[in-house]
Design a protein around this motif. Structure first.
Motif, PDB file in Angstrom:
ATOM      1  N   HIS A 713       0.978  -1.262  -0.261  1.00 54.65           N
ATOM      2  CA  HIS A 713       0.014  -0.074   0.322  1.00 54.65           C
ATOM      3  C   HIS A 713       1.158   0.994  -0.137  1.00 54.65           C
ATOM      4  O   HIS A 713       1.993   1.189   0.747  1.00 54.65           O
ATOM      5  CB  HIS A 713      -1.043   0.098   1.374  1.00 54.65           C
ATOM      6  N   LYS A 714       0.550   2.106  -0.598  1.00 59.33           N
ATOM      7  CA  LYS A 714       1.327   3.868  -1.026  1.00 59.33           C
ATOM      8  C   LYS A 714       1.379   3.786   0.293  1.00 59.33           C
ATOM      9  O   LYS A 714       2.852   4.722   0.450  1.00 59.33           O
ATOM     10  CB  LYS A 714       0.631   4.464  -1.769  1.00 59.33           C
ATOM     11  N   ARG A 715       0.637   3.842   1.379  1.00 57.64           N
ATOM     12  CA  ARG A 715       0.778   4.982   2.792  1.00 57.64           C
ATOM     13  C   ARG A 715       1.819   3.813   3.632  1.00 57.64           C
ATOM     14  O   ARG A 715       2.298   3.781   4.020  1.00 57.64           O
ATOM     15  CB  ARG A 715      -0.281   5.519   3.469  1.00 57.64           C
ATOM     16  N   PHE A 716       1.486   1.876   3.603  1.00 59.11           N
ATOM     17  CA  PHE A 716       1.218   1.705   4.824  1.00 59.11           C
ATOM     18  C   PHE A 716       2.253   0.744   4.461  1.00 59.11           C
ATOM     19  O   PHE A 716       2.793  -0.029   5.611  1.00 59.11           O
ATOM     20  CB  PHE A 716      -0.154   0.750   5.529  1.00 59.11           C
ATOM     21  N   GLY A 717       2.474   0.552   3.214  1.00 61.03           N
ATOM     22  CA  GLY A 717       3.639  -0.345   2.815  1.00 61.03           C
ATOM     23  C   GLY A 717       3.791  -1.416   2.872  1.00 61.03           C
ATOM     24  O   GLY A 717       2.607  -1.811   2.214  1.00 61.03           O
ATOM     25  N   GLU A 718       4.410  -2.769   3.493  1.00 66.30           N
ATOM     26  CA  GLU A 718       3.963  -4.260   3.145  1.00 66.30           C
ATOM     27  C   GLU A 718       2.678  -4.822   3.461  1.00 66.30           C
ATOM     28  O   GLU A 718       3.328  -4.320   5.060  1.00 66.30           O
ATOM     29  CB  GLU A 718       5.411  -4.601   3.375  1.00 66.30           C
ATOM     30  N   PHE A 735      -0.589  -4.853   8.247  1.00 66.32           N
ATOM     31  CA  PHE A 735       0.915  -4.347   7.955  1.00 66.32           C
ATOM     32  C   PHE A 735       1.535  -4.636   8.515  1.00 66.32           C
ATOM     33  O   PHE A 735       1.631  -5.140   9.516  1.00 66.32           O
ATOM     34  CB  PHE A 735       0.693  -2.376   7.692  1.00 66.32           C
ATOM     35  N   ALA A 736       3.158  -4.789   7.964  1.00 65.66           N
ATOM     36  CA  ALA A 736       4.150  -4.772   8.525  1.00 65.66           C
ATOM     37  C   ALA A 736       4.593  -3.178   9.407  1.00 65.66           C
ATOM     38  O   ALA A 736       4.736  -2.980   9.070  1.00 65.66           O
ATOM     39  CB  ALA A 736       5.396  -5.358   7.974  1.00 65.66           C
ATOM     40  N   GLY A 737       4.626  -3.343  10.794  1.00 68.71           N
ATOM     41  CA  GLY A 737       5.352  -2.754  11.673  1.00 68.71           C
ATOM     42  C   GLY A 737       3.901  -2.350  12.460  1.00 68.71           C
ATOM     43  O   GLY A 737       4.034  -1.295  13.484  1.00 68.71           O
ATOM     44  N   LEU A 738       2.870  -2.368  12.081  1.00 70.70           N
ATOM     45  CA  LEU A 738       1.522  -1.834  13.254  1.00 70.70           C
ATOM     46  C   LEU A 738       0.917  -2.828  13.403  1.00 70.70           C
ATOM     47  O   LEU A 738       0.538  -4.190  13.299  1.00 70.70           O
ATOM     48  CB  LEU A 738       0.220  -1.727  11.845  1.00 70.70           C
ATOM     49  N   ALA A 739       0.240  -2.697  14.711  1.00 71.20           N
ATOM     50  CA  ALA A 739       0.092  -3.248  16.079  1.00 71.20           C
ATOM     51  C   ALA A 739      -1.440  -4.101  15.618  1.00 71.20           C
ATOM     52  O   ALA A 739      -1.566  -4.516  15.714  1.00 71.20           O
ATOM     53  CB  ALA A 739      -0.058  -2.218  17.224  1.00 71.20           C
ATOM     54  N   GLU A 740      -1.738  -3.101  14.895  1.00 72.21           N
ATOM     55  CA  GLU A 740      -3.606  -3.398  14.590  1.00 72.21           C
ATOM     56  C   GLU A 740      -3.261  -3.523  12.905  1.00 72.21           C
ATOM     57  O   GLU A 740      -3.317  -2.515  11.899  1.00 72.21           O
ATOM     58  CB  GLU A 740      -4.766  -2.666  14.555  1.00 72.21           C
ATOM     59  N   PRO A 741      -4.518  -4.090  12.690  1.00 68.07           N
ATOM     60  CA  PRO A 741      -5.029  -4.448  10.423  1.00 68.07           C
ATOM     61  C   PRO A 741      -5.507  -3.191  10.834  1.00 68.07           C
ATOM     62  O   PRO A 741      -5.809  -2.835  11.172  1.00 68.07           O
ATOM     63  CB  PRO A 741      -5.397  -5.792  10.608  1.00 68.07           C
ATOM     64  N   LYS A 742      -5.782  -2.735   8.905  1.00 71.01           N
ATOM     65  CA  LYS A 742      -6.096  -1.805   8.803  1.00 71.01           C
ATOM     66  C   LYS A 742      -7.296  -2.317   7.860  1.00 71.01           C
ATOM     67  O   LYS A 742      -7.408  -3.671   6.855  1.00 71.01           O
ATOM     68  CB  LYS A 742      -5.371  -0.992   7.606  1.00 71.01           C
ATOM     69  N   LEU A 743      -8.475  -1.767   8.092  1.00 74.39           N
ATOM     70  CA  LEU A 743      -9.619  -1.870   7.203  1.00 74.39           C
ATOM     71  C   LEU A 743      -9.710  -0.737   6.093  1.00 74.39           C
ATOM     72  O   LEU A 743      -9.300   0.692   6.393  1.00 74.39           O
ATOM     73  CB  LEU A 743     -10.687  -2.066   7.475  1.00 74.39           C
ATOM     74  N   LEU A 744     -10.003  -0.915   4.324  1.00 80.29           N
ATOM     75  CA  LEU A 744      -9.592   0.074   3.961  1.00 80.29           C
ATOM     76  C   LEU A 744     -10.879  -0.194   2.446  1.00 80.29           C
ATOM     77  O   LEU A 744     -11.593  -1.231   2.265  1.00 80.29           O
ATOM     78  CB  LEU A 744      -8.084  -0.110   2.854  1.00 80.29           C
ATOM     79  N   SER A 745     -11.617   1.192   2.013  1.00 83.68           N
ATOM     80  CA  SER A 745     -12.022   0.576   0.614  1.00 83.68           C
ATOM     81  C   SER A 745     -11.554   0.008  -0.328  1.00 83.68           C
ATOM     82  O   SER A 745     -10.784   1.059  -0.428  1.00 83.68           O
ATOM     83  CB  SER A 745     -12.863   1.948   0.714  1.00 83.68           C
ATOM     84  N   LEU A 746     -11.943  -0.196  -1.070  1.00 88.04           N
ATOM     85  CA  LEU A 746     -11.508  -1.088  -2.054  1.00 88.04           C
ATOM     86  C   LEU A 746     -11.355  -0.086  -3.565  1.00 88.04           C
ATOM     87  O   LEU A 746     -10.302   0.310  -4.549  1.00 88.04           O
ATOM     88  CB  LEU A 746     -12.176  -2.175  -2.555  1.00 88.04           C
ATOM     89  N   ASP A 747     -12.425   0.477  -3.560  1.00 91.42           N
ATOM     90  CA  ASP A 747     -13.004   1.286  -4.506  1.00 91.42           C
ATOM     91  C   ASP A 747     -12.214   2.540  -4.294  1.00 91.42           C
ATOM     92  O   ASP A 747     -11.599   3.206  -5.089  1.00 91.42           O
ATOM     93  CB  ASP A 747     -14.383   1.809  -4.003  1.00 91.42           C
ATOM     94  N   VAL A 748     -11.525   2.928  -3.132  1.00 93.44           N
ATOM     95  CA  VAL A 748     -10.970   4.561  -3.315  1.00 93.44           C
ATOM     96  C   VAL A 748      -9.669   3.678  -3.618  1.00 93.44           C
ATOM     97  O   VAL A 748      -9.585   4.475  -3.993  1.00 93.44           O
ATOM     98  CB  VAL A 748     -10.603   4.538  -1.152  1.00 93.44           C
ATOM     99  N   CYS A 749      -8.972   2.544  -3.099  1.00 95.09           N
ATOM    100  CA  CYS A 749      -7.659   2.352  -3.651  1.00 95.09           C
ATOM    101  C   CYS A 749      -7.776   1.940  -4.491  1.00 95.09           C
ATOM    102  O   CYS A 749      -6.183   2.167  -5.974  1.00 95.09           O
ATOM    103  CB  CYS A 749      -7.365   0.668  -2.597  1.00 95.09           C
ATOM    104  N   ILE A 750      -8.803   1.756  -5.588  1.00 97.54           N
ATOM    105  CA  ILE A 750      -8.974   1.244  -7.047  1.00 97.54           C
ATOM    106  C   ILE A 750      -8.956   2.536  -7.725  1.00 97.54           C
ATOM    107  O   ILE A 750      -8.059   2.840  -8.641  1.00 97.54           O
ATOM    108  CB  ILE A 750     -10.041   0.579  -7.206  1.00 97.54           C
ATOM    109  N   ARG A 751      -9.428   3.912  -7.272  1.00 99.71           N
ATOM    110  CA  ARG A 751      -9.824   4.888  -7.384  1.00 99.71           C
ATOM    111  C   ARG A 751      -8.145   5.759  -7.411  1.00 99.71           C
ATOM    112  O   ARG A 751      -7.578   6.460  -9.111  1.00 99.71           O
ATOM    113  CB  ARG A 751     -11.145   5.783  -7.066  1.00 99.71           C
ATOM    114  N   ALA A 752      -7.232   5.715  -6.592  1.00101.37           N
ATOM    115  CA  ALA A 752      -6.659   6.427  -6.424  1.00101.37           C
ATOM    116  C   ALA A 752      -5.305   6.131  -6.374  1.00101.37           C
ATOM    117  O   ALA A 752      -3.832   6.021  -6.280  1.00101.37           O
ATOM    118  CB  ALA A 752      -6.277   6.864  -5.001  1.00101.37           C
TER     119      ALA A 752
END
Length: 760
Positions: A713-718, A735-752
């Motif tokens: 991911h462009k912000r959170f990495g591997e 994500f590696a290095g983050l204590a908790e997983p992240k929930l993301l919008s697929l549509d936002v990720c695809i558009r950007a």
């Protein structure tokens, strides 16, 4: 004939429109706490006031209690003699009367006898026959008939389809042999009788001038088929309900019959009861936000009659034990302050979640009443297995329990025939191991020595660890997996029961506590739904415990919603199914729970539940009650001895991604960690695209994301995709290095163009 006096002055404008509706079809869309039962009863009284003969009014509701309540209210509006002439029935009651008039009194298989027959069928087909299994089988029967699903397309919850077909066939045979009909049979037979006998249908319909149906959102296919021949001339049918409270899909009910009603009848009036008189605006407003997420519903807005007060409280205990302790303390504090216990309630998705709380309330001496009767966790087959191990360890097991231990799981060299011989020999329980040792091979003798050691360890283990020891070290979880594969049942449900048992004891208690608790449950027996320690008086004021389903139609001043986490509500099976319609019903269920509260609503979401990490339910986010914290800021760290390149993002993917297995011990992740509003979704700022790599490609479609796939991911990495819901447009990534997983919008990720994933 002089008209019956009737007063409309104490009704709201909306209620008056319902009560005084002219002839013709009408659907009344009522919000929670809007007085719909009152309006429907007033409608009946008004029709009599207009000169309609009381016997020409047919009212149908779903429970005998509701029918009796409406009858009592009606007797206060019109002369009691006239009120008694109004025909008020449940669906089953009306079907019974029709069959009785045509063929004589039907021989009905009542609820108790039906449960006994279901247990007989499960045992006959070598399935576990504990109370939940019996109820599951009867629910499958009810859905099959109620939804009118072809057997070949049915997906039973009890077992695999082939075995279910044979059970269903045997059930039909047993009823026919004994000349019995169950409740669903009555509706089917009454429907067929009206369809096949036009003269009888016409004779019945000619007696009816107005048909009124309450709780219409809970109608299923066979009930609707039964109703249609009864609609009187002029389509004088009024149906009342709330499509947002349609929560009985598991037994075949569907809100579609209510939603489609205006299209079925030309000139149908759509009337609304939109004012909630029950709850404060602080409860009504978040409930409205939540239910507005559903798409298959009448367009509506409802408003609170009461002013805003304390907003809903959201708490995050550590686990189910901590949750039970907190709620018990809160109830104790309320009662000490003089609160009426009958105005306090704790609601939950399944009774399984309430076991630890019931134990805490018992110990605290707080009287409580469980709607539908207190469930006994030790009637579950997997709990009886664990209890058999503990009773043998403490020298209190029967031969039947010892045989259970020896076969669950099966042990090398100890055959089923040998276990049966043991039972027939009537060996003393404390001599069983020696008796077996004289009759087995060296391999089996080793297993017996190992079992002796395991039983000894159970007496030394703390309570919660004892259950874990039985599951993992002794291998009972393996047996559960084998049995569930063979039967087609759900292994996670079986494991969840044992995980719930682990949370019942308090810290420091010995494993013997389970034997004592099981004995207490046996002594409790059929004492009813009231649990008051030593007090058994039926008039004892008590706190209410209820499932969301059991709470429908009720209300309390203060309500706690238990275990509002993903996998509990919405239920794990709904998330696994991936059905939008099923998810909407879960949302309606949570909405029902929220709108039971009049003054204060507390929602509890433990961080761990049933042995796994738990994320707050998406529903508390959609309601605007809680929002996930923003992602932590990532600060680039310099590597010792290597000059940092400020032009290179620390989140750039490495040359090759390390594959990590997606965690399987977690419940389905939480779309509730985000909302449908982009501003509350985990956002990201644009970064340079990753270097070209044969294993990475930009996500172009929702379906590109699959659990277990490495990603960047462009912000959170591997990271690695832990869960994905393409239909819902959500993905959760660890994500590696983050204590908790992240929930993301697929549509936002695809558009950007934010997310890249390893090629499959």
């Amino acid at each position: 004939m002089n008209p019956i006096p009737f007063n409309l002055n104490d009704l709201t404008d909306e209620q008056q429109r319902v009560v005084t509706h002219a002839d013709g079809p009408a659907v009344v869309i009522a919000c929670p706490g809007s007085g719909k039962t009152r309006a429907l009863t007033q409608r009946m009284g008004y029709l009599v006031h207009r000169g309609v003969p009381p016997a020409a009014i047919l009212g149908i509701t779903f429970t005998r209690a509701a029918a009796a309540e409406m009858k009592a209210r009606l007797a206060r509006l019109i002369p009691p003699a006239m009120a008694r002439q109004v025909r008020l029935f449940t669906f089953h009651g009306l079907a019974y009367q029709i069959l009785k008039a045509a063929r004589g009194r039907p021989n009905v298989l009542d609820e108790r006898a039906q449960k006994a027959m279901a247990g007989q069928l499960l045992r006959e087909f070598e399935l576990n026959a504990d109370q939940p299994a019996v109820e599951c089988l009867l629910t499958d029967f009810a859905f099959l008939v109620g939804a009118q699903v072809p057997l070949e397309r049915f997906r039973p919850a009890t077992c695999d389809l082939d075995r279910f077909r044979r059970i269903w066939s045997r059930y039909s045979e047993l009823k026919a042999e004994r000349g019995l009909v169950d409740f669903d049979d009555m509706i089917v037979q009454a429907r067929d009788l009206l369809r096949d006998d036009p003269r009888r249908r016409q004779g019945l319909v000619s007696q009816i001038r107005h048909l009124l149906v309450d709780e219409f959102q809970d109608t299923n296919a066979v009930q609707w088929d039964f109703l249609q021949p009864l609609i009187p001339a002029g389509d004088n049918i009024m149906v009342v309900g709330d499509d947002d409270q349609a929560i009985y899909g598991w037994r075949g009910a569907s809100p579609s019959f209510m939603l489609d009603f205006p299209r079925r009848f030309s000139g149908c009036a759509e009337l609304r009861l939109s004012r909630n008189f029950r709850s404060t605006a602080s409860i009504v407003e978040p409930a409205s936000r939540l239910i507005a997420v559903n798409t298959r519903r009448f367009a509506k807005a409802f408003v609170a009659h009461r002013a805003p007060a304390q907003p809903p409280v959201f708490v995050r205990p550590e686990d189910a034990a901590d949750e039970a302790d907190r709620i018990t303390a809160a109830l104790r504090a309320q009662l000490a302050a003089g609160a009426d216990p009958t105005q306090l309630a704790v609601l939950y998705r399944t009774h399984l979640l309430a076991y630890p709380l019931m134990n805490r309330l018992d110990r605290a001496g707080i009287p409580y009443r469980v709607i539908g009767g207190r469930p006994n966790p030790f009637t579950r087959w997997m709990a009886r297995d664990a209890l058999a191990y503990l009773r043998w360890a403490y020298g209190e097991a029967s031969l039947e329990e010892i045989a259970r231990v020896l076969r669950r799981p099966a042990r090398p060299g100890i055959s089923k025939d040998l276990v049966q011989e043991l039972q027939q020999a009537d060996v003393e329980p404390d001599a069983v191991l020696d008796w077996l040792a004289d009759r087995v091979t060296a391999v089996a003798a080793y297993e017996l020595r190992r079992l002796r050691d395991q039983l000894q360890q159970l007496t030394q283990a703390p309570a919660g660890q004892a259950i874990s020891f039985i599951r993992a070290e002794i291998g009972h979880d393996d047996y559960i997996q084998q049995y569930c594969r063979w039967s087609g049942s759900d292994p996670q449900e079986a494991g969840a029961v044992l995980s719930a048992l682990e949370q019942i004891p308090e810290p420091g208690e010995s494993s013997r506590v389970y034997i004592d608790l099981a004995s207490q449950e046996e002594l409790r027996g059929d004492a009813g739904d009231l649990n008051t320690g030593d007090a058994r008086a039926s008039n004892t004021p008590a706190v209410t415990l209820a499932s969301f389903h059991g709470s429908k139609g009720l209300e309390w001043e203060r309500v706690w919603l238990l275990s509002a986490v993903e996998g509990a509500i919405p239920h794990r099976l709904t998330l696994e199914e991936g059905s939008p319609a099923a998810l909407e019903e879960e949302r309606r269920l949570f909405y029902v729970g929220m709108t039971r509260a009049k003054d204060l609503l507390t929602i509890s979401a433990p961080r761990r539940l049933l042995g796994a990490d738990a994320a707050p339910s998406r529903f508390v986010v959609e309601a605007g009650i809680w929002a996930p914290p923003p992602p932590p800021r990532r600060t680039p760290r310099r590597r010792v001895g290597i000059a940092a390149d400020p032009a290179k993002s620390p989140a750039d993917p490495p040359h090759k991604l390390r594959r990590r297995e997606s965690p399987t011990s977690q419940p389905p992740p939480s779309p509730g960690e985000a909302t449908q509003e982009p501003s509350r979704l985990a956002s990201a700022t644009a970064q340079p695209a990753p270097p070209r790599h044969e294993r990475l490609s930009p996500v172009r479609r929702r379906e590109d994301c699959v659990p277990g796939a490495p990603c960047w991911h462009k912000r959170f990495g591997e990271g690695v995709i832990r869960w994905a819901n393409p239909e819902g447009g959500l993905v959760e990534i660890e994500f590696a290095g983050l204590a908790e997983p992240k929930l993301l919008s697929l549509d936002v990720c695809i558009r950007a163009g934010l997310l890249w994933v390893a090629k499959r």
